[in-house]
Design a protein around this motif. Sequence first.
Motif, PDB file in Angstrom:
ATOM      1  N   MET A  68       0.939  -1.308   0.069  1.00  0.00           N
ATOM      2  CA  MET A  68      -0.147   0.044   0.197  1.00  0.00           C
ATOM      3  C   MET A  68       0.643   1.055   0.033  1.00  0.00           C
ATOM      4  O   MET A  68       0.426   2.518   0.186  1.00  0.00           O
ATOM      5  N   PHE A  69       2.195   0.926  -0.150  1.00  0.00           N
ATOM      6  CA  PHE A  69       2.984   2.089   0.169  1.00  0.00           C
ATOM      7  C   PHE A  69       2.869   3.070   1.430  1.00  0.00           C
ATOM      8  O   PHE A  69       2.891   4.336   1.264  1.00  0.00           O
ATOM      9  N   ASN A  70       2.505   2.390   2.339  1.00  0.00           N
ATOM     10  CA  ASN A  70       2.602   3.039   3.762  1.00  0.00           C
ATOM     11  C   ASN A  70       3.994   2.794   4.460  1.00  0.00           C
ATOM     12  O   ASN A  70       4.398   1.861   5.206  1.00  0.00           O
ATOM     13  N   SER A  71       4.890   3.763   4.156  1.00  0.00           N
ATOM     14  CA  SER A  71       6.343   3.453   4.359  1.00  0.00           C
ATOM     15  C   SER A  71       6.519   3.627   5.770  1.00  0.00           C
ATOM     16  O   SER A  71       7.381   2.781   6.448  1.00  0.00           O
ATOM     17  N   VAL A  72       5.995   4.347   6.693  1.00  0.00           N
ATOM     18  CA  VAL A  72       6.131   4.701   7.748  1.00  0.00           C
ATOM     19  C   VAL A  72       5.875   3.365   8.719  1.00  0.00           C
ATOM     20  O   VAL A  72       6.641   2.689   9.543  1.00  0.00           O
ATOM     21  N   GLU A  73       4.614   2.816   8.497  1.00  0.00           N
ATOM     22  CA  GLU A  73       4.244   1.701   9.055  1.00  0.00           C
ATOM     23  C   GLU A  73       5.014   0.326   8.480  1.00  0.00           C
ATOM     24  O   GLU A  73       5.379  -0.498   9.249  1.00  0.00           O
ATOM     25  N   ALA A  74       5.502   0.381   7.350  1.00  0.00           N
ATOM     26  CA  ALA A  74       6.233  -0.759   6.709  1.00  0.00           C
ATOM     27  C   ALA A  74       7.459  -0.915   7.374  1.00  0.00           C
ATOM     28  O   ALA A  74       8.009  -1.910   7.803  1.00  0.00           O
ATOM     29  N   VAL A  75       8.250   0.326   7.522  1.00  0.00           N
ATOM     30  CA  VAL A  75       9.606   0.448   8.331  1.00  0.00           C
ATOM     31  C   VAL A  75       9.501  -0.328   9.742  1.00  0.00           C
ATOM     32  O   VAL A  75      10.226  -1.005  10.229  1.00  0.00           O
ATOM     33  N   LYS A  76       8.331   0.274  10.406  1.00  0.00           N
ATOM     34  CA  LYS A  76       8.079  -0.384  12.009  1.00  0.00           C
ATOM     35  C   LYS A  76       8.042  -1.734  11.933  1.00  0.00           C
ATOM     36  O   LYS A  76       8.734  -2.514  12.721  1.00  0.00           O
ATOM     37  N   TRP A  77       7.345  -2.623  11.033  1.00  0.00           N
ATOM     38  CA  TRP A  77       7.182  -3.857  10.924  1.00  0.00           C
ATOM     39  C   TRP A  77       8.440  -4.633  10.312  1.00  0.00           C
ATOM     40  O   TRP A  77       8.777  -5.665  10.911  1.00  0.00           O
ATOM     41  N   TYR A  78       8.958  -4.214   9.254  1.00  0.00           N
ATOM     42  CA  TYR A  78      10.130  -4.795   8.812  1.00  0.00           C
ATOM     43  C   TYR A  78      11.320  -4.901   9.905  1.00  0.00           C
ATOM     44  O   TYR A  78      12.231  -5.752   9.647  1.00  0.00           O
TER      45      TYR A  78
END
Length: 627
Positions: A68-78
């Motif tokens: 979904m290109f929600n980079s803030v949340e993606a970084v958190k979970w990666y």
Amino acid sequence: MKKLYILLSFVLVSTTTLKAQNKETQRADKLFNRFEYVDAVKEYLKLVDQGKETNYVDKQLAESYYNMFNSVEAVKWYAKVIKETQDAETYYKYAQMLKANGKYELANKQMTTFASKAPNDQRAKTFNENPNYLPKLLDTQKSFNIKALTINSDKSEFGAVLTNDNYLYFVSTRNKSSRTDGWNDEPYLDIYQSIRNTDGTYSLPTAVSDLNTKWHDGPVSISADGNTMYFARDSHFSKSYEMDKKSNAKIGQINLYKAKKVNGKWGNISPLPLNDKSYTTSSPSISKDGKTLYFTSDMPGGKGGNDIWKVTVNSDDTYGAPENLGSKVNTEGSEQFPFITDDNILYFASSGRQGLGGLDVFSIDLTKTDVAKNVGKPVNSEKDDFSFTFNSIKNIGYFASNRAGSDDLYAADPVCGVEATIMVTDAKTGKPLADARVAILDDKKNTVETKNTEANGELVYNVECSKAYTVQVSKDGFESAVFVVPQPVPQNKGGKVKVDAPLNPIDVIITPTEIVLKEINFEYNKSNITQEGAFELDKLVQVMKSNTDLVILVKSHTDSRGSDQYNMDLSERRAKATVQYIISKDIPASRISGKGYGESEPKVDCKDACTEEEYAQNRRSEFLIVK
């Protein structure tokens, strides 16, 4: 046998856990596999809230936000995901999300891992060819490009100073015949010189025998005419304590001396009257006009440790009273290795200011009320970086660093920079638009920085000469747009360029039947939303927020290359990914739907004889107004 038993135990536990995990995540996985990422995230987060968080759940959340290109949340979970070893692609995706958040160094670390796991991947090869292309800036702009000098040895070198007649003076412990210093078991420092050739190479260094003793000698500072040298010296050199009394220097203390060049030789050596047997004076730097000498000392009246001081040099070879440079330069830590440029920029090293680690190089314009600024990477590193000097006529700097293990010399070529003023206006009225969001991207489409415009519609970015930049500009109620920053040439260093960025009111992209957007680009054979695609889709989000009754159908099309079924499946995945992105921006799911049409509705009916341009026209997304 014991190791094998433990390994098998882990395998059995993992298999049992996986079965339970599949049962727990069944509903969320079903949504994920249908590309309904918004709802899938809700289900995965429920598991987290219930204490059922696993690495698998973390990864599914990361992948959902990535798609979904929600980079803030993606970084958190990666960040949670990689606590356990992952496949190469996971590290690549994590790196992309970090870059999207401007975390370039962390992104590089993930790309390094990715490249090590997939060395034959073209993305890995490209990264390995130039792993440091990402902007490594402090205050948004890199000041220098650096390169280690070929004249470095396996011993210590620092304090390089280039004269206007191309002599490079520096100090080194490379003299293997010299006795060793008990501090670090290396030979004592000697002064060396090398010639900088017109092609940028350097001659083999030779010791300056006129100045060197069996104790420490250097570093040095040379007057603008090249005939006067100020240098530091260990007072051990004296043959008798009586001579030390006359020079007012303490045995073993580092003090300042002056020498004159006569017939190509250095001589007439004399101690400076500001020396004292109770403190050290070292690291001299003489101003261009020869009237002010900067130096390091732990003399009384300082802030703590070593401070940087200055003293007036009178025309009759007398000196004024030493003056501490105060809190704009000195701290309770240690400040050392001052160097004053021709235009009164003072460079110095400090361990008392916030930096990257160890000694860092700082600069301050003494003609202004500025505060000292960290020079930033690549000059500074996590190690000690110090003794920065700069020759304004030759336009080159030098510094020393132990980043490679021992103190080595590096050349620092200044990066040409100019100010780019972005002016955002209403395209219809010409009025300035305040609080418009402006992201500046480099030539590799990395977001360097994002700012909002001031009340006058303007903001300023520092950019490098002869480099390509674009700005993405957005504002509620207006159509987002991309503008090219004109490339300034190196001769315009310190100059300015202007970018006019008029935005059209959002209603200009609404027709009676559809919302007109630019092509939503996808990576080859993939369906995740890219940064470019997200920027374009944000226009649709703005339209739908401004027109709350709009209901949209997303139609995704492919060109005719590939099988009919393959193209149908690909277009369906892309349509769903597009819909999920819009929903993730707080648009109700009831107002947006999508469907893939594969190659069944070509815009240009060219079949297998299409040109590349015609293929591109058929490979499109349409946003039809249903209601």
